[in-house]
Design a protein around this motif. Structure first.
Motif, PDB file in Angstrom:
ATOM      1  N   THR A   1       2.411   1.803  -3.365  1.00  0.00           N
ATOM      2  CA  THR A   1       1.403   2.352  -4.272  1.00  0.00           C
ATOM      3  C   THR A   1       1.205   3.843  -4.006  1.00  0.00           C
ATOM      4  O   THR A   1       1.140   4.649  -4.941  1.00  0.00           O
TER       5      THR A   1
ATOM      6  N   TYR B   1       4.114   5.696  -5.434  1.00  0.00           N
ATOM      7  CA  TYR B   1       3.966   5.881  -6.875  1.00  0.00           C
ATOM      8  C   TYR B   1       3.016   7.033  -7.176  1.00  0.00           C
ATOM      9  O   TYR B   1       3.291   7.869  -8.045  1.00  0.00           O
TER      10      TYR B   1
ATOM     11  N   SER C   1       0.830  -1.213   0.000  1.00  0.00           N
ATOM     12  CA  SER C   1       0.000   0.000   0.000  1.00  0.00           C
ATOM     13  C   SER C   1       0.859   1.256   0.000  1.00  0.00           C
ATOM     14  O   SER C   1       0.575   2.218  -0.720  1.00  0.00           O
TER      15      SER C   1
END
Length: 137
Positions: free
Chosen positions: A92, A95, A89
């Motif tokens: 992500t 990103y 998580s």
């Protein structure tokens, strides 16, 4: 009273399922699951609020504790799963942070907001014109 507590503890420890349920191998990861749940919930929020430093720190923290969960004896797979979900998580989120602040995502979001605002203005103008036409009949 002490004898009753000692007897209850012996009863709990004699069953492998209750022994696990009442141990820190269960309650440590169970209480830690709030962090990955919050990270998964944050994925739907605006990237403007993401802290790059905190995201990196949490990803590193989870990577270290994934290793720790497999290094202890007995291996704590629940703790490993908790930190695996959190690490994924946070990566992500990392990103999303990089894409938004360093790869043009912020400008694209501003442009989309401007286009949405212009479209809403034109729709309201069309509604007002339609009201005027209907009102004249």
């Amino acid at each position: 009273m002490a004898a009753a507590i000692k007897a209850l503890n012996a009863k709990i420890r004699s069953n492998p399922y209750t022994d696990y349920f009442f141990s820190t191998h269960f309650w440590g990861p169970a209480s830690n699951f709030g962090i990955p749940i919050a990270a998964v919930a944050d994925m739907t929020k605006d990237p403007e609020i993401i802290s790059g430093r905190m995201t990196g720190a949490l990803a590193l923290y989870s990577a270290v504790f994934m290793r720790y969960a497999l290094a202890v004896s007995p291996k704590n797979y629940l703790l490993f799963g908790c930190h695996f979900i959190n690490c994924a998580s946070q990566l992500t989120q990392g990103y999303r942070y990089v894409q938004y602040f360093h790869m043009g995502g912020q400008e694209a979001a501003l442009k989309a907001k401007e286009l949405t605002g212009a479209t809403q203005t034109k729709v309201l103008e069309a509604v007002e014109k339609a009201k005027d036409v209907v009102g004249k009949k």
